[in-house]
Write a protein that holds these residues in place. Structure first.
Motif, PDB file in Angstrom:
ATOM      1  N   PHE A 111       0.830  -1.214   0.000  1.00  0.00           N
ATOM      2  CA  PHE A 111       0.000   0.000   0.000  1.00  0.00           C
ATOM      3  C   PHE A 111       0.859   1.256   0.000  1.00  0.00           C
ATOM      4  O   PHE A 111       0.497   2.270  -0.630  1.00  0.00           O
ATOM      5  CB  PHE A 111      -0.927  -0.018   1.222  1.00  0.00           C
ATOM      6  CG  PHE A 111      -1.823   1.187   1.317  1.00  0.00           C
ATOM      7  CD1 PHE A 111      -2.862   1.382   0.420  1.00  0.00           C
ATOM      8  CD2 PHE A 111      -1.619   2.142   2.310  1.00  0.00           C
ATOM      9  CE1 PHE A 111      -3.679   2.504   0.509  1.00  0.00           C
ATOM     10  CE2 PHE A 111      -2.429   3.258   2.411  1.00  0.00           C
ATOM     11  CZ  PHE A 111      -3.467   3.440   1.510  1.00  0.00           C
ATOM     12  N   TRP A 112       1.978   1.219   0.693  1.00  0.00           N
ATOM     13  CA  TRP A 112       2.871   2.381   0.731  1.00  0.00           C
ATOM     14  C   TRP A 112       3.347   2.740  -0.680  1.00  0.00           C
ATOM     15  O   TRP A 112       3.430   3.910  -1.045  1.00  0.00           O
ATOM     16  CB  TRP A 112       4.051   2.086   1.645  1.00  0.00           C
ATOM     17  CG  TRP A 112       4.773   3.315   2.128  1.00  0.00           C
ATOM     18  CD1 TRP A 112       4.529   4.608   1.771  1.00  0.00           C
ATOM     19  CD2 TRP A 112       5.847   3.362   3.072  1.00  0.00           C
ATOM     20  NE1 TRP A 112       5.379   5.469   2.429  1.00  0.00           N
ATOM     21  CE2 TRP A 112       6.202   4.725   3.234  1.00  0.00           C
ATOM     22  CE3 TRP A 112       6.540   2.388   3.780  1.00  0.00           C
ATOM     23  CZ2 TRP A 112       7.216   5.123   4.086  1.00  0.00           C
ATOM     24  CZ3 TRP A 112       7.559   2.796   4.636  1.00  0.00           C
ATOM     25  CH2 TRP A 112       7.889   4.141   4.795  1.00  0.00           C
ATOM     26  N   VAL A 113       3.646   1.728  -1.483  1.00  0.00           N
ATOM     27  CA  VAL A 113       4.021   1.971  -2.877  1.00  0.00           C
ATOM     28  C   VAL A 113       2.881   2.641  -3.630  1.00  0.00           C
ATOM     29  O   VAL A 113       3.080   3.595  -4.393  1.00  0.00           O
ATOM     30  CB  VAL A 113       4.418   0.647  -3.565  1.00  0.00           C
ATOM     31  CG1 VAL A 113       4.680   0.878  -5.051  1.00  0.00           C
ATOM     32  CG2 VAL A 113       5.651   0.045  -2.896  1.00  0.00           C
ATOM     33  N   CYS A 114       1.655   2.175  -3.405  1.00  0.00           N
ATOM     34  CA  CYS A 114       0.476   2.766  -4.068  1.00  0.00           C
ATOM     35  C   CYS A 114       0.287   4.228  -3.663  1.00  0.00           C
ATOM     36  O   CYS A 114      -0.050   5.077  -4.503  1.00  0.00           O
ATOM     37  CB  CYS A 114      -0.776   1.964  -3.725  1.00  0.00           C
ATOM     38  SG  CYS A 114      -0.759   0.264  -4.329  1.00  0.00           S
ATOM     39  N   VAL A 115       0.498   4.523  -2.399  1.00  0.00           N
ATOM     40  CA  VAL A 115       0.386   5.918  -1.931  1.00  0.00           C
ATOM     41  C   VAL A 115       1.390   6.796  -2.659  1.00  0.00           C
ATOM     42  O   VAL A 115       1.067   7.898  -3.119  1.00  0.00           O
ATOM     43  CB  VAL A 115       0.613   5.988  -0.401  1.00  0.00           C
ATOM     44  CG1 VAL A 115       0.756   7.442   0.052  1.00  0.00           C
ATOM     45  CG2 VAL A 115      -0.536   5.309   0.333  1.00  0.00           C
ATOM     46  N   THR A 116       2.610   6.323  -2.775  1.00  0.00           N
ATOM     47  CA  THR A 116       3.667   7.093  -3.441  1.00  0.00           C
ATOM     48  C   THR A 116       3.344   7.348  -4.904  1.00  0.00           C
ATOM     49  O   THR A 116       3.604   8.438  -5.430  1.00  0.00           O
ATOM     50  CB  THR A 116       5.007   6.340  -3.331  1.00  0.00           C
ATOM     51  OG1 THR A 116       5.289   6.082  -1.948  1.00  0.00           O
ATOM     52  CG2 THR A 116       6.136   7.152  -3.936  1.00  0.00           C
TER      53      THR A 116
END
Length: 475
Positions: free
Chosen positions: A213-218
């Motif tokens: 999810f952190w990758v998606c946020v970025t």
């Protein structure tokens, strides 16, 4: 008229009545943020809810395995919200009115917290699960930002705030359903491995999910520009009672609708010479009422989620394992989801105060039935399930409107303050409720249910007294 303009694709004109630049767009009352960013916020809320609840079904056994007690398990469940509240203080000073920084902090803290929780079994150290949940508490500060985002006047129109709050509550229902369900299922992994086993597997899996999810946020989240204070508008006093829009046409200095030109004129006073807004007595009463319900709803929900595994293990007619307790909590939560989905559609047509009244009275009725069952000694699986379903549905519905109603009555510059007040009330309820639920068998289940009935009873008296002041636009 505004609905017809939006539905037919007509783009009304929005003008600064003080002579500012004309802005062309849809009716601002129906404004929504960019879909990709909105999805990120809603998914973040769901993941936070799952992270909070996924340990509920097995935390009691995990704590006992490491030398703790059921009360300590309640502390483990509820403690993150204390540190979440503390984390909000520096975040609010650094966020610059946006949401990107809190999102990144939430992702990082979630990953680290789950890793620490998972390492406690191998280390055989009781307080490491507590430390892991404390670190996770920093991630739960994002809950306040989710609420603020869904009532932020820069990106959300006044007639879309209850709808978006409904999505948050639906995510709340999904989290309290799938979290314990996954936790219970993963408990079946067994204990052949010191790293990945029935107690630690939920933490390791959620750490991986948060990393993705952190990758998606970025990649896909775009932050909100400007500050809420720059959008303050003159408030129009709410009518003492709601009047159907189809029968009444109201013209105010703030908004004028002209059928021929389809023009909406919005008064946006200049920051120069702006006087500080002061709440009147009715609005102060409404704020206190909403904070009380925010605290009470989460106190009762948190208490039941923490108590069911303990009560189910202790009651001779149940003798639940963590797997059984997780399934019971999950199925009760899942049964509420169709009704929470229905609430998304009904929010456009029903006043916030009526949603609050229905949810709180429905939850109160379920608590009274549960108390009578305890008194008569007739608590069986089916009756307990219906009581849990009623409590979960009623108080999830009631919690829908606490932020959205306040945002409709106060200027945009107050959104952070009201969101913060509601979130701290939620935190207080979660912490106290989790501890109370873990101690329910020890203090006596009659006393356990009695306190919850008292709290919601006080809330009912408050909204009856303040009923006229709770009027606000639908949607």
């Amino acid at each position: 008229m505004a609905n017809r303009c939006v539905d037919e694709g007509v783009r009304p004109t929005v003008q600064d009545s003080d002579g500012g630049q004309t802005i062309y767009g849809f009716d601002p009352e129906y404004k929504l943020p960019k879909i990709s960013s909105l999805v990120i916020i809603i998914v973040a809320n769901v993941l936070l809810q799952i992270s909070f609840f996924i340990i509920v079904s097995s935390s009691n056994e995990y704590a006992k395995h490491l030398g703790g007690s059921s009360t300590f398990s309640g502390v483990v469940i509820g403690i993150p919200t204390v540190f979440s509240g503390l984390m909000l203080i520096p975040l609010l000073k650094l966020d610059k009115g946006g949401y990107k920084l809190p999102l990144h902090v939430s992702c990082a803290a979630s990953i680290l917290g789950h890793v620490l929780y998972g390492c406690a079994y191998r280390a055989n150290f009781l307080y490491l699960i507590l430390l892991g949940r404390i670190v996770s508490g920093a991630s739960f500060s994002m809950w306040m930002y989710c609420k603020r985002y869904c009532s932020d006047a820069r990106i959300v129109g006044i007639r879309r705030r209850t709808l978006l709050a409904g999505f948050l509550v639906l995510g709340q229902g999904v989290g309290m359903s799938f979290g314990p369900l996954f936790g219970g299922l993963l408990y079946k992994v067994g204990f052949n491995n010191d790293i990945f086993n029935g107690f630690t597997s939920p933490a390791w899996i959620m750490a991986g999910v948060w990393s993705i999810f952190w990758v998606c946020v970025t990649l896909w989240y775009e932050d909100v520009l400007g500050r809420e204070e720059d959008l303050d508008i003159d408030l129009v006093p709410q009518p003492s009672s709601a009047v159907p829009e189809s029968t009444t046409k109201t013209t105010t200095p703030m908004i004028e609708s002209k059928k021929e030109a389809q023009t909406v004129i919005v008064s946006v006073p200049s920051p120069v010479g702006r006087t500080a807004y002061r709440m009147n007595a009715s609005q102060i009463g409404v704020l206190i009422c909403m904070c009380w319900f925010a605290m009470t709803c989460f106190f009762i929900l948190g208490a039941w989620e923490a108590n069911l595994p303990v009560y189910g293990e202790d009651a001779p007619q149940f003798r639940w394992s963590p797997y059984s307790a997780g399934n019971f909590i999950a199925f009760g939560g899942l049964a509420t989801c169709p009704f929470l989905l229905l609430n998304l559609f009904m929010a456009k047509r029903i006043e916030d105060r009526k949603i609050l009244a229905f949810g709180s009275l429905f939850g109160l009725a379920s608590l009274l039935v549960f108390l009578s069952l305890l008194r008569s000694g007739r608590v069986v699986y089916g009756s307990l399930f219906m009581c849990w379903w009623g409590v979960a549905l009623g108080f999830n519905l009631a919690s829908t409107v606490t932020v959205s109603l306040l945002s409709k009555q106060l200027p945009p510059s107050w959104n952070t303050r009201t969101s913060l007040a509601i979130q701290y009330s939620n935190y207080a309820g979660r912490v106290a409720g989790a501890i109370w639920g873990g101690s329910g068998v020890r203090v006596g289940m009659m006393n356990y249910a009695g306190l919850e009935i008292t709290l919601i009873g006080i809330g009912v008296v408050m909204f009856v007294v303040l009923w006229q002041g709770l009027a606000a636009k639908t949607g």
